[in-house]
Design an enzyme around this catalytic site. Structure first.
Site, PDB file in Angstrom:
ATOM      1  N   ARG A  52       0.826  -1.217   0.000  1.00 30.24           N
ATOM      2  CA  ARG A  52       0.000   0.000   0.000  1.00 30.24           C
ATOM      3  C   ARG A  52       0.856   1.262   0.000  1.00 30.24           C
ATOM      4  O   ARG A  52       0.509   2.259  -0.635  1.00 30.24           O
ATOM      5  CB  ARG A  52      -0.964  -0.031   1.188  1.00 30.24           C
ATOM      6  CG  ARG A  52      -1.932  -1.191   1.040  1.00 30.24           C
ATOM      7  CD  ARG A  52      -3.007  -1.241   2.064  1.00 30.24           C
ATOM      8  NE  ARG A  52      -3.796  -2.464   1.849  1.00 30.24           N
ATOM      9  CZ  ARG A  52      -4.907  -2.747   2.455  1.00 30.24           C
ATOM     10  NH1 ARG A  52      -5.402  -1.894   3.339  1.00 30.24           N
ATOM     11  NH2 ARG A  52      -5.550  -3.864   2.206  1.00 30.24           N
ATOM     12  N   ASP A 165     -17.614   5.161   8.822  1.00 23.27           N
ATOM     13  CA  ASP A 165     -16.297   4.594   8.539  1.00 23.27           C
ATOM     14  C   ASP A 165     -15.276   5.717   8.643  1.00 23.27           C
ATOM     15  O   ASP A 165     -15.623   6.901   8.493  1.00 23.27           O
ATOM     16  CB  ASP A 165     -16.263   3.965   7.136  1.00 23.27           C
ATOM     17  CG  ASP A 165     -15.130   2.964   6.975  1.00 23.27           C
ATOM     18  OD1 ASP A 165     -15.385   1.754   7.119  1.00 23.27           O
ATOM     19  OD2 ASP A 165     -13.983   3.393   6.741  1.00 23.27           O
TER      20      ASP A 165
END
Length: 295
Positions: A52, A165
């Site tokens: 990532r 979220d």
């Protein structure tokens, strides 16, 4: 940041040498993630973090992980949201861990239909929180489950689902309610026809959720470690496949906060590999990773 020195090849380094994740950078980034999200990253997550970070470094047009670490040190407040969005895990699907939705259909909703009393407006209140909603599949699955199980009684109910979220990008996708058609290939045809519209022409490989689902769901960004501008009480809280990233202390604090926001008899749903640990003593286990607050 002023220490840019051109492309790695200009400094006599090949790309592999430049893209080494040093122990110091790894430790710093893990600490940055923990302080801002409460997520604990250890050596078992190093390869995931490497992948990532590689995308992040390329996106930011930097030459090394060290440069990005320095960017976080110098401009952490500005970079934080982008970094968190890029690093957090968002793996989800419609009706994931379907036994939870089956429990709602067969056990909880029939019980609520009998036990709930109407308020001053003549309607019965139902509140559910999807606290790690990712791209929206979970709250939409909850909404479909409720609407299917309560069809005849819906006019007498005030139903709202809160979907939160930490990642603003996945929340935007959830709010839009547009998905690749293959995301619903395993859903029964009756549900597809009743709750999804398939696009046409260039959009033929996409589906959009029905307005009747979106009308009862509110999407909001929320960091579980920060203040919760939420009143409750909730009849059910879904916190699935997220606490495994927190240390035991943070998990215990979250369970205590969830407990306070649950209505008496309310349900807490965890992921398939998660448990309440020492906090189990305050709940009763009513199903696989389904826990009820005492009445």
């Amino acid at each position: 940041m002023s220490n840019r020195q051109g492309h790695p090849k200009d400094r006599g380094l090949n790309r592999d040498q430049a893209m080494q994740l040093s122990d110091d950078d790894f430790k710093f980034i893990c600490q940055f993630v923990y302080e801002n999200t409460g997520i604990v990253l250890n050596d078992s997550k190093r390869e995931m973090l490497y992948r990532r970070l590689t995308r992040i470094v390329r996106d930011r047009k930097l030459n090394s992980f060290s440069e990005y670490s320095q960017l976080l040190r110098d401009q952490g407040d500005k970079e934080k949201d982008f970094f968190i969005n890029a690093i957090t895990t968002n793996l989800t699907s419609f009706f994931r861990e379907n036994h939870h939705f089956e429990y709602l259909t067969k056990e909880e909703i029939p019980a609520l239909l009998k036990s709930k009393t109407a308020g001053s407006d003549g309607k019965k209140r139902l509140r559910i929180w999807s606290s790690a909603s990712s791209t929206g599949e979970e709250p939409y699955s909850i909404a479909i489950t409720l609407l299917e199980a309560m069809k005849k009684d819906l006019p007498h109910w005030d139903i709202k689902i809160l979907a939160t979220d930490i990642d603003s990008e996945v929340l935007a996708k959830g709010k839009a309610g547009v998905y690749d058609v293959n995301r619903i290939e395993d859903i029964p045809q009756k549900i597809k026809q009743g709750y999804f519209f398939q696009g046409r022409g260039k959009s033929s490989q996409s589906v959009k959720v029905h307005d009747k689902l979106q009308s009862i769901i509110t999407f909001k960004q929320l960091n579980l470690l920060h203040e919760w501008p939420i009143k409750g009480p909730f009849d059910a809280i879904f916190c699935r496949n997220v606490i495994i990233y927190f240390d035991k202390k943070t998990q215990h604090e979250l369970f205590a906060r969830y407990f306070e926001l649950l209505a008496p008899g309310g349900l807490l749903f965890l992921g398939h590999s998660e448990n309440l640990g020492n906090y189990q003593q305050y709940f009763s286990n009513v199903g696989r990773t389904i826990f009820r607050k005492p009445y």
